[in-house]
Design an enzyme around this catalytic site. Structure first.
Site: not given
Length: 737
Positions: A262-266
């Site tokens: 994931t992108d961070w928080g995705g």
């Protein structure tokens, strides 16, 4: 670092204990898939799930019981980011994590030279290896759709073919160091405004012809070991757990065998993350940059909630075996790869690579005489002027700072002013001219008008007495400029630069403007400024690269990887109202469809200020008449197009020869022409070389939505040979039988 030491110690102990009979997964002489299968068979369900989510801000767990180490990740893609604390976004303040800042990827794309991409990947891979990173978060290959996107500087331009060609050597050379590329942001992360939730709708043609090819090249040709999902939604489902994008296309059609991170928080949902192709979840319940979470790592979607669903039979066990297998494969390729070379950081070789990439990426946009009968203003010979005034905040600003996750802690940073003084000595004086405020994320300083007016007045007064003025302006890495997490607010230059440029031109015709940015900007003063250079963000050796080009030590050879529209409404993304850009805060429709960048300008006959592929030289290149090897090409055949190119000037130089193809008649809308091949060649004065391109039917295809596949139609085509998308030097017609 303590955690990594303990895991390494456990790994060593496990190897010692197993020396009599080494398990298959520990023996890297064994086939990779056998190692994965063996390790998987030894793991508990809890250990498999633990692989699938973060254990700190930038690491994910291994299997300590089996001596399998964790994965350590770092932001890129222009350098290895300074060390971040274990459990907050603050910097750890180490004294040994200073690195080389390489030019931004827009600059790399502007080289139009795959050899520069290979040098870039090798050097940054060595630095990541030295820093004991297993995964480097880059390169970025999202398409430049609008000049308002704050993150365009991290990407490779508006053309999918150029981006695809340029990302592949970077990935291959990076991974030779045992460091995985994590290609980002898959997919359609083409703006930062509302990036966490904006729902993108577009045609299948636009998706497959424009926005996916560079990702496909990264996977199929580059062999990327990991992919980062984007923040946005795609047709109603978040990109980080999107069945269509991840299961059907990435892992299905392209046979991707690596990890989706994931992108961070995705991540947003446990069930979707479980079944829709996500492998490693990072940064959940944060914005990926500054905000903190009230939850622990075991509360992540792919942690305890996922384990619970597996035990209750609500998701198939096959999902965790697939994820764990992919993560093990990544660990064996990186953290447990005993054959990877030693790394190095901030070496002379890395500085040389950064400088060479900058030299080849700088684009000479305009070079006219200051007076009608004079010579072009550039290059600036060291003995030509007695008093050279350098103006601009960007001449002294540390442009490695700011920008979000691409912020870098450098060992050395040569500013433009330092680089120019090294060449021209005490002939150089400096005036700030404007001020841009501190580098910050999420907000920007407000500069009082009286300060702006005072700095401008001082610079203009000094310009009256100077023989030559070099203004170093553009954008910077502040919020609402070239920065993650927010788009630009204005197409024009900020901080009163337009007024400054006009007043400088009014008092001194010998004006060179250097723009440092990752984006196109509006240029209402373009007719008043004789020489304009697009300098990008050039990294640690940026000042030396600029001085090399401005002085003529290096002949500029960069070409634009994206178009510069005259005005914002000349850009296709901005021609259909707010629903096309930026959307209504919930939904967005790419109404320009496949007509992105030069495809839009060509087809709609809306001239760009500076077109895609444009870039001048200090010499002149002449083109012969292109010839084709045949008049027809069969469906299973090839056709070659050859053109002679000569350096007709007095200095050595490099030229990018570009081949575009146009379909004269088709059952669907097609652009006037599309880039299909290019070659960068070096020529001495008077030297001539022949360049040959090979066309296949694949170069003539379009994506057919009715059949959900690629298709070509028999008929007449043209191959255009040019020095840019608008500077066409010749064309040949041929027919597809």
């Amino acid at each position: 670092m303590k955690q990594k030491f303990l895991t390494t110690l456990l790994f060593a102990c496990a190897l010692t204990a197993a020396s009599a009979q080494t398990p298959v997964y520990m023996d890297d002489a064994q086939p990779l898939e056998a190692r994965v299968k063996d390790a998987l068979s030894r793991m508990t369900l809890e250990e498999k799930v633990a692989l699938c989510h973060a254990q700190s801000k930038f690491s994910s767990a291994g299997v300590p019981r089996l001596g399998i180490p964790e994965l350590w990740m770092s932001d890129g893609p222009h350098g290895v980011r300074a060390e971040i604390n274990w459990n907050d976004w603050g910097y750890a303040n180490w004294t040994n994590d200073s690195i080389t800042a390489f030019p931004a990827l827009t600059c790399l794309a502007a080289t139009w030279n795959p050899e520069m991409s290979a040098k870039y990947g090798k050097a940054i891979g060595e630095e990541a290896r030295y820093r004991e990173k297993d995964v480097l978060l880059g390169p970025g290959v999202n398409i430049y759709r609008t000049p308002m996107n704050g993150r365009n500087f991290e990407y490779m331009g508006e053309d999918p073919y150029l981006a695809g060609v340029m990302c592949v050597p970077y990935i291959r050379e990076l991974q030779k160091n045992g460091v995985a590329a994590c290609v980002k942001h898959y997919a359609l992360n083409n703006q930062e405004l509302w990036r966490g939730h904006i729902d993108v709708y577009l045609s299948d043609r636009a998706l497959h012809e424009i926005y996916l090819p560079a990702f496909k090249a990264a996977v199929v040709e580059g062999g990327a070991w990991s992919i980062m999902g984007a923040y946005n939604q795609i047709r109603g489902q978040h990109a980080c757990h999107n069945d269509f994008a991840l299961n059907q296309i990435l892992k299905g059609d392209w046979k991707f065998d690596g990890c989706v991170v994931t992108d961070w928080g995705g991540a947003h949902d446990t069930y979707e993350a479980a079944v829709n192709g996500l492998d490693i979840e990072m940064g959940s319940y944060t914005n990926g940059l500054t905000s903190e979470s009230a939850f622990g790592y075991n509360d992540y979607y792919l942690a305890d909630p996922y384990l619970k669903m597996l035990k209750e039979g609500k998701v198939p066990m096959s999902t965790i075996d697939d994820k764990a297998s992919r993560i093990l494969r990544l660990i064996f390729r990186t953290a447990m790869n005993t054959r990877k070379p030693f790394g190095s950081v901030a070496t002379e070789a890395h500085y040389a690579a950064a400088r060479e990439i900058g030299n080849e990426g700088i684009v000479l946009l305009k070079n006219a005489p200051a007076e009608k009968k004079g010579a072009p203003l550039l290059p600036v010979a060291a003995d030509k002027y007695r008093n050279i005034l350098v103006v601009g905040d960007n001449a002294v600003r540390l442009l490695n700072q700011g920008g979000g996750s691409s912020e870098l802690k450098v060992k050395d940073m040569i500013s433009p002013l330092e680089g120019l003084r090294a060449v021209y000595g005490n002939k150089v004086t400096y005036a700030r001219g404007y001020v841009a405020g501190r580098p910050m994320y999420g907000r920007a300083d407000e500069i009082p008008q009286h300060i702006t007016d005072s700095l401008r007045a001082e610079a203009v007064e000094m310009a009256k007495k100077a023989d030559l003025v070099i203004m170093v302006g553009g954008l910077n890495k502040n919020h609402y400029q070239d920065c993650e997490g927010g788009d630009r607010l204005d197409y024009g230059l900020p901080f009163g630069q337009n007024e400054l440029i006009q007043e400088l031109a009014g008092v001194n015709p010998n004006l060179v403007l250097v723009l440092l940015s990752g984006n196109a900007v509006e240029m209402p003063w373009v007719a008043q400024v004789p020489a304009i250079v697009q300098g990008w963000y050039l990294g640690s050796m940026g000042g030396k690269s600029l001085a090399d080009v401005l002085s003529g030590e290096v002949n500029p050879s960069g070409k634009l990887p994206f178009s510069f529209p005259v005005r914002l409404t000349d850009c296709g993304a901005h021609a259909f109202g707010e629903l096309s850009y930026p959307g209504d805060s919930i939904r967005q429709e790419y109404k320009e469809d496949i007509l992105v960048g030069y495809r839009w300008h060509d087809t709609k006959k809306i001239p760009a200020l500076f077109p895609f592929g444009h870039g001048l030289s200090y010499t002149t290149f002449t083109y012969g008449k292109p010839t084709a090897s045949a008049k027809n090409i069969a469906a299973d055949g090839t056709l070659t197009v050859t053109v002679a190119v000569k350096n007709a000037g007095r200095v050595a130089g490099k030229e990018v020869v570009q081949l575009y193809v146009g379909d004269d008649r088709c059952s669907v809308l097609r652009p006037m022409k599309e880039l299909k091949h290019f070659a960068k060649i070096a020529l001495e004065p008077g030297e001539e070389k022949s360049v040959t391109f090979t066309l296949t039917p694949d170069d003539l295809k379009f994506y057919d939505e009715a059949s959900s596949g690629w298709k070509y139609e028999p008929g007449k085509f043209k191959a255009y040979i040019g020095a840019s998308s608008t500077d066409i030097r010749g064309a040949v017609s041929f027919e597809l039988k």
